[in-house]
Design a protein around this motif. Structure first.
Motif, PDB file in Angstrom:
ATOM      1  N   PRO A  83      -5.630   7.174  -6.517  1.00 39.86           N
ATOM      2  CA  PRO A  83      -5.976   6.009  -5.703  1.00 39.86           C
ATOM      3  C   PRO A  83      -6.749   4.988  -6.540  1.00 39.86           C
ATOM      4  CG  PRO A  83      -6.350   8.018  -4.464  1.00 39.86           C
ATOM      5  CD  PRO A  83      -6.015   8.442  -5.869  1.00 39.86           C
ATOM      6  N   GLY A  84      -6.369   3.721  -6.419  1.00 36.71           N
ATOM      7  CA  GLY A  84      -6.979   2.676  -7.238  1.00 36.71           C
ATOM      8  C   GLY A  84      -6.165   2.300  -8.452  1.00 36.71           C
ATOM      9  N   HIS A  85      -5.229   3.159  -8.855  1.00 38.14           N
ATOM     10  CA  HIS A  85      -4.299   2.800  -9.924  1.00 38.14           C
ATOM     11  C   HIS A  85      -3.271   1.798  -9.382  1.00 38.14           C
ATOM     12  CE1 HIS A  85      -4.909   6.692 -12.534  1.00 38.14           C
ATOM     13  NE2 HIS A  85      -6.031   6.034 -12.282  1.00 38.14           N
ATOM     14  N   ILE A  86      -2.450   1.260 -10.288  1.00 38.52           N
ATOM     15  CA  ILE A  86      -1.368   0.358  -9.889  1.00 38.52           C
ATOM     16  C   ILE A  86      -0.056   0.886 -10.462  1.00 38.52           C
ATOM     17  CG2 ILE A  86      -0.393  -1.965 -10.140  1.00 38.52           C
ATOM     18  CD1 ILE A  86      -3.214  -3.066 -10.078  1.00 38.52           C
ATOM     19  N   VAL A  87       0.954   0.935  -9.619  1.00 33.36           N
ATOM     20  CA  VAL A  87       2.293   1.360 -10.018  1.00 33.36           C
ATOM     21  C   VAL A  87       3.231   0.164  -9.879  1.00 33.36           C
ATOM     22  CG1 VAL A  87       4.184   2.979  -9.596  1.00 33.36           C
ATOM     23  CG2 VAL A  87       1.807   3.701  -9.194  1.00 33.36           C
ATOM     24  N   VAL A  88       4.076  -0.042 -10.888  1.00 30.96           N
ATOM     25  CA  VAL A  88       5.098  -1.088 -10.818  1.00 30.96           C
ATOM     26  C   VAL A  88       6.446  -0.363 -10.728  1.00 30.96           C
ATOM     27  CG1 VAL A  88       6.061  -3.145 -11.897  1.00 30.96           C
ATOM     28  CG2 VAL A  88       3.631  -2.603 -12.208  1.00 30.96           C
ATOM     29  N   PRO A  89       6.927  -0.123  -9.512  1.00 33.76           N
ATOM     30  CA  PRO A  89       8.098   0.749  -9.344  1.00 33.76           C
ATOM     31  C   PRO A  89       9.375   0.158  -9.920  1.00 33.76           C
ATOM     32  CG  PRO A  89       7.456  -0.234  -7.244  1.00 33.76           C
ATOM     33  CD  PRO A  89       6.392  -0.595  -8.223  1.00 33.76           C
ATOM     34  N   ASP A  90      10.264   1.070 -10.341  1.00 29.44           N
ATOM     35  CA  ASP A  90      11.568   0.648 -10.845  1.00 29.44           C
ATOM     36  C   ASP A  90      12.724   1.280 -10.077  1.00 29.44           C
ATOM     37  OD1 ASP A  90      10.948   3.205 -11.935  1.00 29.44           O
ATOM     38  OD2 ASP A  90      12.407   2.909 -13.544  1.00 29.44           O
ATOM     39  N   GLN A  91      12.433   2.250  -9.193  1.00 26.04           N
ATOM     40  CA  GLN A  91      13.481   2.915  -8.420  1.00 26.04           C
ATOM     41  C   GLN A  91      12.966   3.212  -7.011  1.00 26.04           C
ATOM     42  OE1 GLN A  91      16.749   3.763  -9.152  1.00 26.04           O
ATOM     43  NE2 GLN A  91      16.484   2.545 -11.013  1.00 26.04           N
ATOM     44  N   PHE A  92      13.906   3.531  -6.112  1.00 29.30           N
ATOM     45  CA  PHE A  92      13.491   3.930  -4.761  1.00 29.30           C
ATOM     46  C   PHE A  92      14.351   5.069  -4.251  1.00 29.30           C
ATOM     47  CE2 PHE A  92      16.667   0.556  -3.666  1.00 29.30           C
ATOM     48  CZ  PHE A  92      17.500   1.298  -2.827  1.00 29.30           C
ATOM     49  N   ILE A  93      13.821   5.765  -3.261  1.00 32.67           N
ATOM     50  CA  ILE A  93      14.566   6.726  -2.453  1.00 32.67           C
ATOM     51  C   ILE A  93      14.386   6.298  -1.002  1.00 32.67           C
ATOM     52  CG2 ILE A  93      14.714   9.119  -1.648  1.00 32.67           C
ATOM     53  CD1 ILE A  93      13.691   9.984  -4.420  1.00 32.67           C
ATOM     54  N   ALA A 139       0.857  -1.185   0.000  1.00 28.32           N
ATOM     55  CA  ALA A 139       0.000   0.000   0.000  1.00 28.32           C
ATOM     56  C   ALA A 139       0.892   1.234   0.000  1.00 28.32           C
ATOM     57  CB  ALA A 139      -0.906  -0.010   1.229  1.00 28.32           C
ATOM     58  N   CYS A 140       0.441   2.287  -0.650  1.00 26.23           N
ATOM     59  CA  CYS A 140       1.273   3.484  -0.742  1.00 26.23           C
ATOM     60  C   CYS A 140       0.407   4.713  -0.935  1.00 26.23           C
ATOM     61  CB  CYS A 140       2.268   3.355  -1.903  1.00 26.23           C
ATOM     62  SG  CYS A 140       1.498   3.189  -3.531  1.00 26.23           S
ATOM     63  N   GLY A 141       1.034   5.874  -0.799  1.00 25.64           N
ATOM     64  CA  GLY A 141       0.394   7.137  -1.115  1.00 25.64           C
ATOM     65  C   GLY A 141       0.940   7.656  -2.436  1.00 25.64           C
ATOM     66  N   SER A 142       0.128   8.427  -3.142  1.00 30.37           N
ATOM     67  CA  SER A 142       0.564   8.998  -4.418  1.00 30.37           C
ATOM     68  C   SER A 142       1.170  10.378  -4.202  1.00 30.37           C
ATOM     69  CB  SER A 142      -0.621   9.115  -5.369  1.00 30.37           C
ATOM     70  OG  SER A 142      -0.255   9.865  -6.515  1.00 30.37           O
ATOM     71  N   LEU A 143       2.278  10.623  -4.894  1.00 31.22           N
ATOM     72  CA  LEU A 143       2.920  11.938  -4.890  1.00 31.22           C
ATOM     73  C   LEU A 143       2.708  12.672  -6.207  1.00 31.22           C
ATOM     74  CD1 LEU A 143       6.297  10.895  -3.188  1.00 31.22           C
ATOM     75  CD2 LEU A 143       4.414  12.162  -2.128  1.00 31.22           C
ATOM     76  N   ARG A 144       1.855  12.114  -7.082  1.00 38.43           N
ATOM     77  CA  ARG A 144       1.605  12.706  -8.396  1.00 38.43           C
ATOM     78  C   ARG A 144       0.110  12.731  -8.669  1.00 38.43           C
ATOM     79  NH1 ARG A 144       6.223  15.269  -9.117  1.00 38.43           N
ATOM     80  NH2 ARG A 144       7.901  13.921  -8.363  1.00 38.43           N
ATOM     81  N   GLU A 145      -0.359  13.838  -9.196  1.00 37.18           N
ATOM     82  CA  GLU A 145      -1.791  13.985  -9.491  1.00 37.18           C
ATOM     83  C   GLU A 145      -2.280  12.892 -10.427  1.00 37.18           C
ATOM     84  OE1 GLU A 145      -5.212  15.520  -8.509  1.00 37.18           O
ATOM     85  OE2 GLU A 145      -3.471  16.767  -8.009  1.00 37.18           O
ATOM     86  N   GLU A 146      -1.439  12.496 -11.393  1.00 38.51           N
ATOM     87  CA  GLU A 146      -1.860  11.521 -12.396  1.00 38.51           C
ATOM     88  C   GLU A 146      -1.892  10.091 -11.871  1.00 38.51           C
ATOM     89  OE1 GLU A 146       2.616  12.272 -13.143  1.00 38.51           O
ATOM     90  OE2 GLU A 146       0.838  13.409 -12.492  1.00 38.51           O
ATOM     91  N   ILE A 147      -1.329   9.861 -10.690  1.00 44.54           N
ATOM     92  CA  ILE A 147      -1.390   8.529 -10.069  1.00 44.54           C
ATOM     93  C   ILE A 147      -2.503   8.562  -9.027  1.00 44.54           C
ATOM     94  CG2 ILE A 147      -0.135   6.773  -8.763  1.00 44.54           C
ATOM     95  CD1 ILE A 147       2.466   7.870  -9.926  1.00 44.54           C
ATOM     96  N   MET A 183       8.623  17.918  -0.388  1.00 42.77           N
ATOM     97  CA  MET A 183      10.048  17.664  -0.613  1.00 42.77           C
ATOM     98  C   MET A 183      10.257  16.381  -1.409  1.00 42.77           C
ATOM     99  SD  MET A 183      13.083  16.998   2.196  1.00 42.77           S
ATOM    100  CE  MET A 183      12.332  15.474   2.767  1.00 42.77           C
ATOM    101  N   TYR A 184       9.497  15.326  -1.066  1.00 42.62           N
ATOM    102  CA  TYR A 184       9.649  14.059  -1.764  1.00 42.62           C
ATOM    103  C   TYR A 184       9.266  14.192  -3.233  1.00 42.62           C
ATOM    104  CZ  TYR A 184       9.897  12.248   3.014  1.00 42.62           C
ATOM    105  OH  TYR A 184      10.240  12.024   4.317  1.00 42.62           O
ATOM    106  N   ARG A 185       8.305  15.049  -3.533  1.00 47.19           N
ATOM    107  CA  ARG A 185       7.956  15.316  -4.937  1.00 47.19           C
ATOM    108  C   ARG A 185       9.123  15.992  -5.655  1.00 47.19           C
ATOM    109  NH1 ARG A 185       3.028  16.249  -7.061  1.00 47.19           N
ATOM    110  NH2 ARG A 185       3.368  18.479  -7.387  1.00 47.19           N
ATOM    111  N   ILE A 186       9.751  16.951  -4.988  1.00 42.83           N
ATOM    112  CA  ILE A 186      10.893  17.645  -5.589  1.00 42.83           C
ATOM    113  C   ILE A 186      12.041  16.667  -5.834  1.00 42.83           C
ATOM    114  CG2 ILE A 186      12.683  19.386  -5.161  1.00 42.83           C
ATOM    115  CD1 ILE A 186      10.503  20.965  -3.583  1.00 42.83           C
TER     116      ILE A 186
END
Length: 273
Positions: free
Chosen positions: A98-108, A88-96, A179-182
């Motif tokens: 709630p209910g969408h699915i993200v397949v991440p490729d990087q992390f901070i 489970a996660c929160g979105s940091l982008r308007e286009e993502i 900050m995380y968005r930046i």
């Protein structure tokens, strides 16, 4: 053909053992202590799988207290070649949304309390120091399978994304979220680190299904992240996450992974000094 065994680490809302047939519980100990819960051993369409509830089946293990090293080690020792996990996660982008699915490729990494390696110099730990490469933290081949499955199911898929992992258990302040968005974050959670790092040290094919429940704290208007907001989206996300797992696991198992598994194992071995 190489035989595969799929480890499933179920995040909040997606740790239901009913997705497995012929299941049995197995409590194990590791050199790093006990995993979060019993290993649930079973099958999906005849493919051997092992399910582990990351926070425990009662959801009583907070993020900082998860024994990530024991969890990953236990699944590796059970013979898993892959870890396909949900988070489970929160979105940091308007286009993502709630209910969408993200397949991440990087992390901070924004954690600060967690053991991130098996090579810690302690008695009983493996010898040496692992300078594990993190240019591509997730298994790209497994990621592509997840992306294809999400799209084939007609779900909205973001085929890459940077996940920011914070220590938790609190949510971010608005200033932190901005900050995380930046910094380039796309979604935010509390559990990808150190799980993905430890899986890399163990030579496993690791990929994640990130399930946004909210827009975190960065927006000036609209709902901000609270437990109540998160729970609104949980049920839908859990259903979608299970659909993806049930669809993707037979497709992964239908292929020969010999070379990919060897590549991951070689990367892990060559990192040790």
């Amino acid at each position: 053909m190489s035989s595969v065994k799929i480890g499933i680490i179920g995040g909040s809302g997606i740790d239901d053992p009913d997705i497995l047939h012929s299941r049995q519980e197995k409590f194990v100990e590791t050199p790093y202590g006990k995993p979060s819960d019993a290993l649930i051993i079973g099958q999906i369409e005849g493919i051997d799988c092992v399910l582990l509830a990351r926070h425990g089946r009662k959801h009583d293990v907070m993020p900082s207290n998860i024994n990530f090293r024991a969890n990953v080690y236990a699944l590796k020792q059970e013979g898993c070649t892959h870890l396909v996990v949900t988070t489970a996660c929160g979105s940091l982008r308007e286009e993502i949304a709630p209910g969408h699915i993200v397949v991440p490729d990087q992390f901070i990494d924004r954690t600060y309390k967690r053991q991130q390696t098996y090579y810690d110099g302690e008695e009983g730990s493996p010898k040496g120091i692992s300078h594990i490469a993190m240019h591509s933290p997730f298994c790209e081949r497994t990621r592509q399978h997840l992306i294809a499955s999400v799209k084939s199911l007609g779900l909205t898929c973001h085929d890459k994304g940077t996940v920011v992992t914070i220590e938790g258990p609190r949510f971010s302040s608005r200033a932190e979220s901005k900050m995380y968005r930046i910094l380039g974050g796309d979604v935010i959670n509390m559990t990808t680190i150190p799980e993905v790092i430890l899986a890399k040290e163990q030579g496993l094919c690791y990929a994640a299904i990130a399930l946004p429940t909210d827009y975190d704290s960065w927006r000036e208007t609209g709902e901000h992240v609270t437990v109540e907001v998160v729970l609104k989206t949980f049920k839908m996300n859990a259903a979608n996450g299970k659909k993806v797992l049930l669809d993707v696991i037979p497709k992964i198992a239908a292929e020969d992974w010999t070379d990919t598994i060897k590549e991951h194992e070689t990367t892990a071995k060559e990192a040790i000094m």
